[in-house]
Design an enzyme around this catalytic site. Structure first.
Site, PDB file in Angstrom:
ATOM      1  N   GLY A   1     -13.283 -34.727  -7.063  1.00 28.06           N
ATOM      2  CA  GLY A   1     -12.916 -35.389  -5.820  1.00 28.06           C
ATOM      3  C   GLY A   1     -12.422 -34.404  -4.774  1.00 28.06           C
TER       4      GLY A   1
ATOM      5  N   ASN B   1      -2.996 -42.771  -4.076  1.00 30.62           N
ATOM      6  CA  ASN B   1      -2.840 -42.342  -5.464  1.00 30.62           C
ATOM      7  C   ASN B   1      -1.423 -42.526  -6.002  1.00 30.62           C
ATOM      8  OD1 ASN B   1      -3.144 -40.302  -3.316  1.00 30.62           O
ATOM      9  ND2 ASN B   1      -2.147 -38.935  -4.775  1.00 30.62           N
TER      10      ASN B   1
ATOM     11  N   GLN C   1      -9.328 -43.022  -5.973  1.00 31.00           N
ATOM     12  CA  GLN C   1      -8.490 -43.934  -6.767  1.00 31.00           C
ATOM     13  C   GLN C   1      -9.102 -45.334  -6.842  1.00 31.00           C
ATOM     14  OE1 GLN C   1      -5.806 -43.495  -8.672  1.00 31.00           O
ATOM     15  NE2 GLN C   1      -5.669 -41.313  -8.238  1.00 31.00           N
TER      16      GLN C   1
ATOM     17  N   ALA D   1     -15.437 -38.755 -11.330  1.00 31.97           N
ATOM     18  CA  ALA D   1     -15.721 -39.484 -12.578  1.00 31.97           C
ATOM     19  C   ALA D   1     -14.522 -39.615 -13.515  1.00 31.97           C
ATOM     20  CB  ALA D   1     -16.879 -38.806 -13.313  1.00 31.97           C
ATOM     21  N   HIS D   2     -13.646 -38.604 -13.530  1.00 32.65           N
ATOM     22  CA  HIS D   2     -12.577 -38.648 -14.541  1.00 32.65           C
ATOM     23  C   HIS D   2     -11.523 -39.715 -14.236  1.00 32.65           C
ATOM     24  CE1 HIS D   2      -9.062 -36.443 -12.638  1.00 32.65           C
ATOM     25  NE2 HIS D   2     -10.026 -36.066 -11.812  1.00 32.65           N
TER      26      HIS D   2
ATOM     27  N   THR E   1     -26.642 -24.354 -10.717  1.00 30.83           N
ATOM     28  CA  THR E   1     -27.306 -25.141 -11.755  1.00 30.83           C
ATOM     29  C   THR E   1     -26.632 -26.506 -11.932  1.00 30.83           C
ATOM     30  OG1 THR E   1     -27.965 -23.124 -12.838  1.00 30.83           O
ATOM     31  CG2 THR E   1     -27.975 -25.110 -14.204  1.00 30.83           C
TER      32      THR E   1
ATOM     33  N   CYS F   1       5.530 -29.459  -7.175  1.00 30.17           N
ATOM     34  CA  CYS F   1       6.289 -28.294  -7.625  1.00 30.17           C
ATOM     35  C   CYS F   1       5.940 -27.086  -6.770  1.00 30.17           C
ATOM     36  CB  CYS F   1       5.915 -28.002  -9.068  1.00 30.17           C
ATOM     37  SG  CYS F   1       7.356 -27.935 -10.089  1.00 30.17           S
TER      38      CYS F   1
HETATM   39  N1  PLP Z   1      -8.193 -38.063  -3.875  1.00 27.65           N
HETATM   40  C1  PLP Z   1      -7.297 -38.841  -4.482  1.00 27.65           C
HETATM   41  C2  PLP Z   1      -6.813 -40.081  -3.791  1.00 27.65           C
HETATM   42  C3  PLP Z   1      -6.806 -38.496  -5.752  1.00 27.65           C
HETATM   43  O1  PLP Z   1      -5.919 -39.279  -6.351  1.00 27.65           O
HETATM   44  C4  PLP Z   1      -7.294 -37.317  -6.371  1.00 27.65           C
HETATM   45  C5  PLP Z   1      -6.782 -36.902  -7.679  1.00 27.65           C
HETATM   46  O2  PLP Z   1      -5.761 -37.327  -8.152  1.00 27.65           O
HETATM   47  C6  PLP Z   1      -8.257 -36.552  -5.700  1.00 27.65           C
HETATM   48  C7  PLP Z   1      -8.683 -36.946  -4.446  1.00 27.65           C
HETATM   49  C8  PLP Z   1      -8.808 -35.319  -6.311  1.00 27.65           C
HETATM   50  O3  PLP Z   1      -9.687 -35.632  -7.359  1.00 27.65           O
HETATM   51  P1  PLP Z   1     -10.054 -34.531  -8.449  1.00 27.65           P
HETATM   52  O4  PLP Z   1      -8.940 -34.524  -9.436  1.00 27.65           O
HETATM   53  O5  PLP Z   1     -11.313 -35.025  -9.055  1.00 27.65           O
HETATM   54  O6  PLP Z   1     -10.200 -33.244  -7.752  1.00 27.65           O
END
Ligand code: PLP
Length: 378
Positions: A71, A152, A180, A199-200, A236, A324
C-alpha cells in the site's frame, strides 16, 4: 499460551485457501511471466487472470490496475507520479491530516519541486468534512487531493463520495487510500480517480498491493526497466503474490456481509464489556461511521503503551497509534489532529477484530483489558 490477535488493522494471517492458490506459482509453475516458452506463458496467463479478477471485483473498467509491492508504494507512486505529471502547471497538494505516512511523507518529498501541502483537519469525531476540503481547494492550484476511505487508527469512514464530487467540479485529481477499507467495506474504483489496496490487510500475502488509476490520469514511471505494468513499473512480476491477492479479494467479496456482521457483533460486545468494566474509558471516533472491526479506546490516566505490554503478557496482541522516534514515543498524530490532548491520545489502545476471532476471545480479551488497566493504575 494462545495469542488472541486483535491487531487486524496492522496485518492479517494468510488464509489457507489463498496459500493453496499461490503454492503452484512458487513451486511447479515458477516461470518468469515475461519468458516466451510455456512455463513463462503459464505465469503470464496467471497474471492476466488475476488482474482481470481484481478489475472485475473492484469495478475498475475505466482505468488501469498496476500491481505494486504494498500500500505504501501505491500511495507514494500515486502522489509523486501525478504531481510530477503536473510539474510547472499546478503547485498544491491537499491531504487530510489523518492520511497514512506514505502519503504525508511523499508530499513532503515533493516540496523540493515547489509543491506546497495543505493539511485538512478532521472534526473531533475523526471525520474529514467535505466543506473543509472545499475551503482548502479555494484559491489554490491543486494537483492532488488525498482523503482515505477509512482511517487506520480509528476506523472512521470518510465522506469520500462528497469529496470526489467536489474534486470533479474543481477539475482536481482525487485519490482515495482504500488499504483499510478493502476487505471490510464494499469497494469500487468509481469512488475516486485513483485508489490503493494492499493484500496483507485482507488475508492475502505480504509484499503485494495495487494502484488503480482512471485511464485519463497521467502518471510518471515508477521503476525504469522492463515492460512490466505497462512499462511504468519494471521488475520481474510477483506472480504468486498477485495470484494470492486476487484469491484473497474474491474471498473477501464472497463473505463480506456475513463476516462483517460477525466481526461487528464481536467488536460491539467487546466495547460494551470494556466500557462498563473500566471506569472513565471511552470510544474514540464516530461510533457509527466506522469499520466493523475497529475499537479505539481511551483509558484516561494510563499510557496505552503500558496497557499494550500488559496485554501482551496476558496473550492479547493490540496496538497503539504512537510513533517511535529516537527511542521516545509520540502520541498518534491522527488522534492529536482530532483534538485529543497529548495525554488522552497517549492513553488510547486500538483493538481490531478479524475473521479468526471467536466470541470466547472477546470475553477473555475484555477481562484481560480490565486486568491490564488495573495493573497500570497500581
Ligand atoms: N494506508 C493505510 C490506511 C494503512 O493502514 C497502511 C498500513 O497500515 C498503508 C497505507 C500501507 O500499507 P502497506 O503496509 O501495505 O505498505
Amino acid at each position: 499460551m494462545k495469542t488472541i490477535y486483535l491487531d487486524h488493522a496492522a496485518t492479517t494471517s494468510l488464509d489457507s485457501r489463498v496459500l493453496a492458490a499461490m503454492l503452484p506459482y512458487l513451486k511447479e509453475e515458477y516461470g518468469n511471466a515475461d519468458s516466451r516458452y510455456s512455463l513463462g506463458r503459464k505465469a503470464a496467463i496467471a497474471m492476466r487472470s488475476a488482474r482481470d479478477k481484481c478489475m472485475e471485483i473492484l469495478g475498475g473498467k475505466g482505468g488501469n490496475l498496476y500491481f505494486t509491492s504494498c500500500g505504501s508504494e501505491s500511495n507514494s507512486w500515486a502522489l509523486k507520479g501525478v504531481c510530477a505529471a503536473n510539474l510547472g502547471k499546478k503547485d498544491t497538494i491537499i491531504l487530510s491530516a489523518i492520511e497514512h505516512p506514505s502519503l504525508l511523507r511523499a508530499a513532503e518529498d515533493m516540496s523540493v519541486f515547489g509543491f506546497k501541502t495543505v493539511l485538512v483537519k478532521p472534526d473531533s469525531s475523526g471525520i474529514v468534512r467535505a466543506q473543509s476540503v472545499k475551503e482548502a481547494l479555494s484559491g489554490v492550484s491543486a494537483a492532488f487531493v488525498g482523503v482515505m476511505r477509512a482511517n487506520n487508527e480509528t476506523g472512521v469512514i470518510q465522506p469520500t463520495e462528497e469529496i470526489y464530487s467536489l474534486c470533479r467540479e474543481a477539475g482536481v485529481f482525487y485519490f482515495c487510500d482504500c488499504v483499510q477499507a478493502a476487505g471490510s467495506l464494499p469497494l469500487s474504483c468509481s469512488i475516486a480517480d485513483g485508489i490503493s489496496i494492499s493484500a496483507h490487510k485482507f488475508y492475502g500475502p505480504k509484499g503485494v498491493g495495487a494502484l488503480w488509476l482512471k485511464k485519463s490520469v497521467h502518471t510518471e514511471r515508477l521503476i525504469s526497466g522492463g515492460q512490466q505494468e505497462s512499462g511504468l513499473r519494471g521488475g520481474t512480476s510477483n506472480v504468486a503474490g498477485v495470484v494470492g491477492m486476487s484469491a484473497a479479494l474474491s474471498l473477501a467479496r464472497e463473505n463480506l456481509e456475513k463476516e462483517s456482521a460477525q466481526i461487528r457483533a464481536m467488536r460491539d460486545e467487546f466495547v460494551k464489556r470494556v466500557l462498563s468494566s473500566v471506569p472513565g474509558s471511552y470510544l474514540v471516533g464516530d461510533s457509527e461511521r466506522r469499520l466493523p472491526s475497529n475499537a479505539n479506546i481511551a483509558f484516561p490516566g494510563c499510557r496505552g503503551e503500558q496497557i499494550m505490554i500488559n496485554l501482551d503478557m496476558l496473550g492479547v496482541a493490540v496496538s497503539t497509534g504512537s510513533a517511535c522516534s529516537s527511542g521516545a514515543s509520540k502520541p498518534s498524530s491522527v488522534l492529536l489532529a482530532m483534538g485529543l490532548d497529548e495525554s488522552a491520545a497517549a492513553s488510547c489502545v486500538r483493538f481490531t477484530f478479524g475473521r479468526d476471532n471467536t466470541p470466547e476471545d472477546v470475553i477473555y480479551a475484555a477481562e484481560a483489558v480490565k486486568k491490564a488497566v488495573a495493573a497500570v493504575k497500581n
